[in-house]
Scaffold this motif. Structure first.
Motif: not given
Length: 307
Positions: A2, A90-95, A103, A108, A128, A130
């Motif tokens: 994580p 927010s954290l991007d759940s679909d980068p 990680n 992202d 977005r 990264r």
């Protein structure tokens, strides 16, 4: 594994990135902003205002690498430098579709337009970012997607507050003979005449159609920052010098001596996106030890990789 996330005393989430060499970076969800980048010797490479201890949202953070989305400075109808640097990302759940990364050394982030945003900038978008850390290198990949049913255009800047030993001992190479807009002269256009840019007063310029690699040489620290970029053809250079620094509420009187902004930017020709089109910009900051030749850095080694 994580993400390594901690919370500041005021509850704001902060992501810690680490590399096996010992280098590290810290990223705030507020502004999607990198606020620290340290090398393997734990030396801080980014400048942060000495007044940062008294910073509180919704003020912008003075230092690190803020994201200026929609406009730079007051060159537009929005708040200074646009609103992305004053929002909670927010954290991007679909980068995807970018390749995956460790990680612990990559994060992202995403910022989506809200109903509140649409009141000030009536466009629907996804921004977005990264951020990836590796040995002596910090990479930022930016993507903007038009999720509206109408086209829109914007300017984009990654403002790099670099930490330097003494601004009067710094020189920048890679921008020779280029045209620039001088913001201190009502954006009048000039051509750079110097072989290398040095500093003895306030500077606020937008260099146009710049190369993909720029070198920022710190003689005293014998260290060179190398800025590589793609998709952002311009480069902004800024240092407020003494009089302006004293007038800036988020900067200490002497801070100008230890900082220089050299930014990746797309300003002269705004980026235009049709509905559901996406733009991508790439920036890589790295550091190398300055190699001296007759008392000067050999710029060919940094800029062109000659041996």
């Amino acid at each position: 594994m994580p993400l390594n996330m901690v919370h500041d005393a005021d509850g704001l989430p902060r992501i810690l990135l680490t590399d096996p060499t010992g280098s590290s970076a810290e990223v705030l969800l507020y502004g999607g902003q990198v606020v620290s980048w340290k090398n393997e010797r734990r030396e801080e490479l980014l400048f942060m205002s000495s007044k940062q201890a008294i910073w509180k949202p919704p003020k912008a953070i003075g230092g690190g690498i803020p994201v200026c989305f929609q406009q730079l400075g007051n060159l537009g109808s929005l708040e200074r430098h646009g609103f992305a640097r004053n929002k909670l990302w927010s954290l991007d759940s679909d980068p995807s579709p970018l390749p995956p990364a460790n990680n612990q050394s990559s994060v992202d982030l995403i910022l989506k337009s809200t109903e509140e945003d649409v009141k000030t900038w009536p466009k629907s978008f996804e921004l977005r970012l990264r951020i990836t850390l590796s040995a002596s290198k910090l990479t930022l990949i930016s993507r903007v997607r038009n999720t509206d049913n109408r086209p829109f255009s914007f300017t984009f800047v990654l403002r790099n507050y670099l930490s330097v030993s003494d601004i009067s001992e710094v020189r920048v190479e890679g921008l020779e003979t280029l045209d620039y807009l001088d913001n201190l002269m009502h954006r009048e256009r000039f051509t750079e005449q110097a072989d290398a840019i040095t500093f003895d007063g306030e500077v606020d310029r937008v260099y146009l159609s710049t190369p993909s690699k720029i070198a920022i040489i710190d003689h005293e620290k014998k260290r060179t920052f190398v800025l590589r970029k793609d998709g952002m053809p311009d480069a902004v250079m800024w240092n407020p010098w003494d009089r302006k620094a004293k007038a800036l509420p988020d900067m200490g009187d002497e801070d100008y001596k230890s900082m220089l902004c050299v930014d990746s930017a797309s300003i002269e020709n705004p980026i235009a996106l049709k509905p559901f089109e996406e733009w991508k910009g790439y920036q890589e900051l790295s550091t190398v030890s300055s190699s001296y030749c007759s008392g000067q850095l050999d710029p060919r080694r940094v800029l062109y990789g000659f041996h």
